[in-house]
Motif scaffolding. Structure first.
Motif, PDB file in Angstrom:
ATOM      1  N   GLY A 188       7.589  11.297  14.665  1.00 19.15           N
ATOM      2  CA  GLY A 188       6.183  11.421  14.963  1.00 19.15           C
ATOM      3  C   GLY A 188       5.475  10.111  15.198  1.00 19.15           C
ATOM      4  O   GLY A 188       4.249  10.094  15.352  1.00 19.15           O
ATOM      5  N   ASP A 208      11.131  21.231  14.489  1.00 21.39           N
ATOM      6  CA  ASP A 208      11.032  20.681  15.839  1.00 21.39           C
ATOM      7  C   ASP A 208      11.860  21.500  16.818  1.00 21.39           C
ATOM      8  O   ASP A 208      12.717  22.297  16.429  1.00 21.39           O
ATOM      9  CB  ASP A 208      11.482  19.210  15.871  1.00 21.39           C
ATOM     10  CG  ASP A 208      12.967  19.041  15.577  1.00 21.39           C
ATOM     11  OD1 ASP A 208      13.803  19.535  16.362  1.00 21.39           O
ATOM     12  OD2 ASP A 208      13.310  18.407  14.564  1.00 21.39           O
ATOM     13  N   ARG A 225      10.014  17.643  20.012  1.00 16.47           N
ATOM     14  CA  ARG A 225       8.631  18.056  19.801  1.00 16.47           C
ATOM     15  C   ARG A 225       8.495  18.625  18.396  1.00 16.47           C
ATOM     16  O   ARG A 225       9.108  19.650  18.067  1.00 16.47           O
ATOM     17  CB  ARG A 225       8.232  19.122  20.820  1.00 16.47           C
ATOM     18  CG  ARG A 225       6.854  19.740  20.582  1.00 16.47           C
ATOM     19  CD  ARG A 225       5.732  18.819  20.995  1.00 16.47           C
ATOM     20  NE  ARG A 225       4.412  19.444  20.787  1.00 16.47           N
ATOM     21  CZ  ARG A 225       3.267  18.916  21.177  1.00 16.47           C
ATOM     22  NH1 ARG A 225       3.277  17.750  21.822  1.00 16.47           N
ATOM     23  NH2 ARG A 225       2.122  19.523  20.956  1.00 16.47           N
ATOM     24  N   LEU A 226       7.719  17.948  17.548  1.00 19.25           N
ATOM     25  CA  LEU A 226       7.481  18.448  16.202  1.00 19.25           C
ATOM     26  C   LEU A 226       6.649  19.728  16.257  1.00 19.25           C
ATOM     27  O   LEU A 226       5.765  19.883  17.112  1.00 19.25           O
ATOM     28  CB  LEU A 226       6.769  17.401  15.365  1.00 19.25           C
ATOM     29  CG  LEU A 226       7.576  16.139  15.022  1.00 19.25           C
ATOM     30  CD1 LEU A 226       6.702  15.127  14.305  1.00 19.25           C
ATOM     31  CD2 LEU A 226       8.806  16.485  14.192  1.00 19.25           C
ATOM     32  N   LEU A 227       6.935  20.637  15.315  1.00 18.18           N
ATOM     33  CA  LEU A 227       6.273  21.935  15.294  1.00 18.18           C
ATOM     34  C   LEU A 227       5.724  22.220  13.896  1.00 18.18           C
ATOM     35  O   LEU A 227       6.107  21.576  12.917  1.00 18.18           O
ATOM     36  CB  LEU A 227       7.251  23.044  15.693  1.00 18.18           C
ATOM     37  CG  LEU A 227       7.923  22.927  17.059  1.00 18.18           C
ATOM     38  CD1 LEU A 227       9.011  23.987  17.199  1.00 18.18           C
ATOM     39  CD2 LEU A 227       6.898  23.055  18.182  1.00 18.18           C
ATOM     40  N   SER A 264       4.125  18.945  12.552  1.00 14.22           N
ATOM     41  CA  SER A 264       3.281  18.406  13.622  1.00 14.22           C
ATOM     42  C   SER A 264       1.850  18.152  13.162  1.00 14.22           C
ATOM     43  O   SER A 264       1.138  17.330  13.747  1.00 14.22           O
ATOM     44  CB  SER A 264       3.280  19.358  14.816  1.00 14.22           C
ATOM     45  OG  SER A 264       2.633  20.576  14.503  1.00 14.22           O
ATOM     46  N   ASN A 265       1.409  18.844  12.116  1.00 12.45           N
ATOM     47  CA  ASN A 265       0.029  18.697  11.633  1.00 12.45           C
ATOM     48  C   ASN A 265      -0.123  17.623  10.563  1.00 12.45           C
ATOM     49  O   ASN A 265      -1.224  17.410  10.045  1.00 12.45           O
ATOM     50  CB  ASN A 265      -0.463  20.037  11.070  1.00 12.45           C
ATOM     51  CG  ASN A 265      -0.541  21.116  12.135  1.00 12.45           C
ATOM     52  OD1 ASN A 265      -0.907  20.841  13.278  1.00 12.45           O
ATOM     53  ND2 ASN A 265      -0.194  22.345  11.773  1.00 12.45           N
ATOM     54  N   VAL A 324       1.815  11.834  11.362  1.00  7.19           N
ATOM     55  CA  VAL A 324       2.278  11.966  12.745  1.00  7.19           C
ATOM     56  C   VAL A 324       1.230  11.411  13.697  1.00  7.19           C
ATOM     57  O   VAL A 324       0.074  11.835  13.700  1.00  7.19           O
ATOM     58  CB  VAL A 324       2.578  13.443  13.082  1.00  7.19           C
ATOM     59  CG1 VAL A 324       2.863  13.613  14.570  1.00  7.19           C
ATOM     60  CG2 VAL A 324       3.759  13.926  12.261  1.00  7.19           C
ATOM     61  N   ARG A 361       2.122  11.012  17.158  1.00 10.55           N
ATOM     62  CA  ARG A 361       2.383  11.726  18.404  1.00 10.55           C
ATOM     63  C   ARG A 361       3.501  12.732  18.144  1.00 10.55           C
ATOM     64  O   ARG A 361       4.608  12.346  17.766  1.00 10.55           O
ATOM     65  CB  ARG A 361       2.789  10.746  19.507  1.00 10.55           C
ATOM     66  CG  ARG A 361       2.993  11.388  20.865  1.00 10.55           C
ATOM     67  CD  ARG A 361       3.144  10.332  21.958  1.00 10.55           C
ATOM     68  NE  ARG A 361       4.257   9.447  21.714  1.00 10.55           N
ATOM     69  CZ  ARG A 361       4.480   8.322  22.405  1.00 10.55           C
ATOM     70  NH1 ARG A 361       3.624   7.956  23.337  1.00 10.55           N
ATOM     71  NH2 ARG A 361       5.532   7.575  22.142  1.00 10.55           N
ATOM     72  N   PRO A 362       3.260  14.028  18.340  1.00 11.94           N
ATOM     73  CA  PRO A 362       4.272  15.032  18.000  1.00 11.94           C
ATOM     74  C   PRO A 362       5.478  15.055  18.930  1.00 11.94           C
ATOM     75  O   PRO A 362       6.523  15.592  18.565  1.00 11.94           O
ATOM     76  CB  PRO A 362       3.504  16.355  18.079  1.00 11.94           C
ATOM     77  CG  PRO A 362       2.363  16.073  18.996  1.00 11.94           C
ATOM     78  CD  PRO A 362       1.987  14.649  18.768  1.00 11.94           C
ATOM     79  N   THR A 363       5.348  14.492  20.121  1.00 16.47           N
ATOM     80  CA  THR A 363       6.469  14.467  21.069  1.00 16.47           C
ATOM     81  C   THR A 363       7.050  13.066  21.133  1.00 16.47           C
ATOM     82  O   THR A 363       6.330  12.096  21.383  1.00 16.47           O
ATOM     83  CB  THR A 363       6.013  14.900  22.470  1.00 16.47           C
ATOM     84  OG1 THR A 363       5.478  16.231  22.404  1.00 16.47           O
ATOM     85  CG2 THR A 363       7.186  14.895  23.440  1.00 16.47           C
TER      86      THR A 363
END
Length: 284
Positions: A47, A232, A257-259, A263-264, A268, A270-272
Motif C-alpha cells: 500500500g 488483495d 490491488r488491496l481490498l 485497502s481502508n 495505505v 495507494r491501494p494499487t
C-alpha cells in the motif's frame, strides 16, 4: 522440461506469490538448479506510494525426490498424478519496520521472501512516513501446504495456505489463482499469465494494516482495528527467454490491488501497487 518458469515476486504480496514450481520429472538421484542475480522495483510496503529498487538474488533447486527450494520457500511434491500437485510448503514472511519491507531471494519458479532492512524511518519522498510509530514486525517462518490442478497442459489452478505471520505469529494467508503458460513458435521465449486473490485472517490484517492504541499514541494516527477477509487481487505477466541451454533471462510484472479492510487502512497510501523485476539465471 515441465518446470513453469517464473521469477518470484513475494516482496509485496508474500503468500500470493508463494507459488510452487511445477513437478519436474527427472532421473532418480538427480537435481535441477538455477542461480542468478537481478533487480526488483517494488513498493516499500503493502500500500505504499513510493517504491525502491533493490538487487534480487535468484535461487531454485529441484530434486528427483520431489523436494524443492524456490527463493525463500521450500516444499515437497507428493503427488504421483501428473494433473495434481500437492504437498507441504514453508516460506518466509518478510520483516517490516519503519523503512518498509526488506528485499530477499527470488526463484525461477516460486516465492520470494525478505530478510531484514534498515534505513531512514521518518521521511520518504518528501512526505511523512505512514509507518513511523508502528511496531516492527519481525521476519516470520510460515508453514502450510499447496494444491495445484492442471485443467490442461497450459492451464493450472493454484492454491496455497500459510500460517505463522505477523506480530503474534497467528497471521494466515490463503491464495487462489489461475496460470496460463504460452509458448510461441520462437521456442526460446515463454510467457505466462496469472490472476488470483489472497484472503487473510484478522491476525494478519491487524499486524500489517491495523493500528493499535499504543501505536496511535506514538504515531498520531487513528486507531484502526483491521478485519479478516479478502486482502488483495493480483495480476501477473512473466516473460522468460532461454538465451542458451544454461542461461535464462526472466522478467516479471505484478499488479496488486488491496481490498476490503486492508485497502481502508490509514497506513495505505495507494491501494494499487506495481512490482517489476528482471534477472538472469544460470542452470547447473
Amino acid at each position: 522440461m515441465k518446470t513453469l518458469f517464473a521469477l518470484a515476486l513475494g516482496t509485496m504480496s508474500c503468500a500470493a506469490w508463494a507459488q510452487t514450481p511445477a513437478t519436474n520429472p527427472m532421473p532418480d538421484g538427480s537435481h535441477d538448479m538455477y542461480v542468478g542475480l537481478g533487480a526488483i522495483a517494488a513498493p516499500r510496503w503493502q500500500g505504499a506510494e513510493s517504491s525502491k529498487v533493490s538487487a534480487l538474488p535468484v535461487l531454485q533447486i529441484q530434486w528427483s525426490t520431489g523436494l524443492f527450494i524456490s527463493g525463500m520457500s521450500a516444499g515437497i511434491h507428493l503427488s504421483q498424478n501428473p494433473t495434481l500437485e500437492f504437498g507441504p510448503l514453508v516460506a518466509i514472511q518478510p520483516r517490516r519496520d519503519e523503512s518498509g519491507l526488506a528485499t530477499g531471494v527470488g526463484g525461477t519458479g516460486g516465492f520470494s521472501g525478505d530478510v531484514s532492512t534498515a534505513g531512514p524511518p521518518s521521511v520518504i519522498v518528501g512526505t511523512r512516513n505512514r509507518l513511523a510509530g508502528m511496531n516492527p514486525i519481525p521476519t516470520r517462518p510460515m508453514g502450510g501446504g499447496f494444491f495445484n490442478y492442471y485443467l490442461a497442459p497450459q492451464w493450472r489452478l493454484t492454491s496455497s495456505i500459510l500460517y505463522g505471520a505477523g506480530s503474534e505469529r497467528h497471521g494466515g494467508l490463503l491464495d487462489l489463482g489461475v496460470q496460463r503458460l504460452v509458448s510461441p513458435l520462437a521456442q526460446p521465449h515463454k510467457f505466462s499469465f496469472s490472476a488470483g486473490v489472497s484472503v487473510a485472517n484478522r491476525a494478519y490484517n491487524q499486524s500489517y494494516f491495523g493500528v493499535t492504541v499504543p501505536e496511535a499514541v506514538v504515531s498520531g494516527r487513528r486507531v484502526y482495528p483491521a478485519a479478516g477477509g479478502l486482502k488483495d487481487a493480483h495480476l501477473g505477466v512473466r516473460w522468460n527467454w532461454a538465451l542458451s541451454p544454461e542461461w535464462m533471462l526472466t522478467s516479471n510484472l505484478l499488479a496488486t490491488r488491496l481490498l476490503g479492510s486492508a485497502s481502508n487502512s490509514p497506513l495505505v497510501e495507494r491501494p494499487t501497487n506495481v512490482t517489476v523485476s528482471t534477472a538472469i539465471a544460470y542452470r547447473f
